[in-house]
Design an enzyme around this catalytic site. Structure first.
Site, PDB file in Angstrom:
ATOM      1  CD  GLU A  24      -3.025  -1.910   1.877  1.00 12.92           C
ATOM      2  OE1 GLU A  24      -2.615  -1.197   3.812  1.00 12.92           O
ATOM      3  OE2 GLU A  24      -3.545  -2.995   1.721  1.00 12.92           O
ATOM      4  CB  SER A  81      -7.746 -13.102   1.616  1.00  5.13           C
ATOM      5  OG  SER A  81      -7.854 -12.265   0.804  1.00  5.13           O
ATOM      6  CD  GLU A 108       1.467  -8.162   3.622  1.00  6.96           C
ATOM      7  OE1 GLU A 108       0.101  -8.575   4.640  1.00  6.96           O
ATOM      8  OE2 GLU A 108       1.538  -7.176   2.742  1.00  6.96           O
ATOM      9  N   GLY A 110      -4.499  -9.171   8.077  1.00  5.30           N
ATOM     10  CA  GLY A 110      -4.960  -7.530   7.683  1.00  5.30           C
ATOM     11  C   GLY A 110      -6.380  -7.906   8.502  1.00  5.30           C
ATOM     12  N   GLY A 111      -7.287  -7.201   7.700  1.00  7.71           N
ATOM     13  CA  GLY A 111      -8.843  -8.243   8.124  1.00  7.71           C
ATOM     14  C   GLY A 111      -8.696  -8.591   8.754  1.00  7.71           C
TER      15      GLY A 111
HETATM   16  P1  13P Z   1      -6.112  -9.082   3.927  1.00  7.39           P
HETATM   17  O1  13P Z   1      -5.186  -9.939   5.670  1.00  7.39           O
HETATM   18  O2  13P Z   1      -6.972  -7.507   5.380  1.00  7.39           O
HETATM   19  O3  13P Z   1      -5.706  -8.860   2.947  1.00  7.39           O
HETATM   20  O4  13P Z   1      -5.097  -7.897   4.377  1.00  7.39           O
HETATM   21  C1  13P Z   1      -3.090  -8.063   3.786  1.00  7.39           C
HETATM   22  C2  13P Z   1      -1.908  -7.539   4.272  1.00  7.39           C
HETATM   23  O5  13P Z   1      -1.707  -6.605   3.971  1.00  7.39           O
HETATM   24  C3  13P Z   1      -1.243  -7.423   6.070  1.00  7.39           C
HETATM   25  O6  13P Z   1      -0.365  -6.300   5.471  1.00  7.39           O
END
Ligand code: 13P
Length: 254
Positions: A98, A212, A166, A233-234
């Site tokens: 990101e 994910s 990632e 993340g989520g």
């Molecule tokens: P998600 O687990 O929401 O896919 O995000 C992964 C992430 O970017 C962790 O740094």
């Protein structure tokens, strides 16, 4: 015998106000920590102090999502490694996709960030991963090798270095990489580390998977010898999902 302990790192990204982050951190601190799994949580900068207080005595480490590469000075809005260290941080994400995509940060930036972290004795979690387009073009290995170029200036790895693989197409999409695909990318990264820094470093460096990760995808991914844990993340925003992912991380590997 295994040399690498499992590692679960929560990336809360730009979610949760400091009060909400403190509340979530208190719930995470109350979880039973599975043996053999290290845990860290990366909240937003303004939430660091509240989360630090909530995690006291829990054995969960405090992480940050980014750092600026300069030591100090007129850099409005930026946060230094020394500030993070003083705030109780021990681990810092570097190179998250990101930041690469939204802010245009590149390997030269990440190299400088990791050098600054090394000066302060903070461990970097260096994130790499290919886009969908790069994978479809058969360029995954080249992309990962180029991204590891951020380590070119290091004769020895930055202290505490861990990697996170990632794949960009797996982040926030609900489409985690298959265990086989993740294991292949991790093996490639490990071989690249060994080529740069020697076999012992290749063997000892933890490589986490991110994208994910969920109660559904974690068991298959963590069954792979190559996958040393997760950057989540989520699912890391839910206490029940975190409990399930941690249980999968604690399970014996295949
Ligand atoms: P998600 O687990 O929401 O896919 O995000 C992964 C992430 O970017 C962790 O740094």
């Amino acid at each position: 015998m295994r040399e690498r302990r499992r590692f679960f790192v929560a990336n809360w990204k730009m979610t949760r106000t400091p009060s909400a982050a403190a509340e979530l951190a208190r719930a995470m601190a109350a979880l039973a920590r599975p043996a053999g799994v290290d845990i860290a949580i990366a909240p937003s900068f303004p939430a660091l102090d509240r989360v630090r207080a909530a995690l006291l005595g829990s054995g969960i480490a405090l992480a940050a999502q980014d750092v600026f590469h300069e030591r100090e000075g007129a850099f409005t809005g930026e946060v230094s490694a020394a500030m993070l260290k003083d705030a109780g941080v021990s681990l810092v994400l570097v190179g998250h996709s990101e930041r690469r995509l939204l802010r245009g940060e590149r390997e030269t930036d990440f190299a400088r960030k990791m050098a600054r972290l090394a000066e302060e004795g903070l461990a970097p979690l260096y994130c790499v991963g290919e886009t969908q387009r790069e994978r479809e073009a058969g360029r995954t290995r080249d992309v990962l090798r180029t991204q590891l170029g951020a380590l070119d200036g290091f004769a020895v790895p930055p202290p505490g270095l861990a990697l996170a693989y990632e794949p960009v197409w797996a982040i926030g999409t609900g489409l985690a990489a298959t265990p086989e695909l993740a294991a292949e990318a991790h093996a490639h990264l490990r071989a690249e580390l060994a080529a740069r820094f020697g076999e012992p470093v290749g063997r000892a460096t933890r490589i986490l998977y991110g994208g994910s990760l969920s109660p559904a995808s974690a068991p298959g991914l963590f069954a792979k010898e190559e996958v040393d844990g997760g950057l989540v993340g989520g699912a890391s925003l839910s206490v029940s999902d975190t409990t399930a992912v941690l249980a999968a991380a604690a399970a014996p590997r295949a």
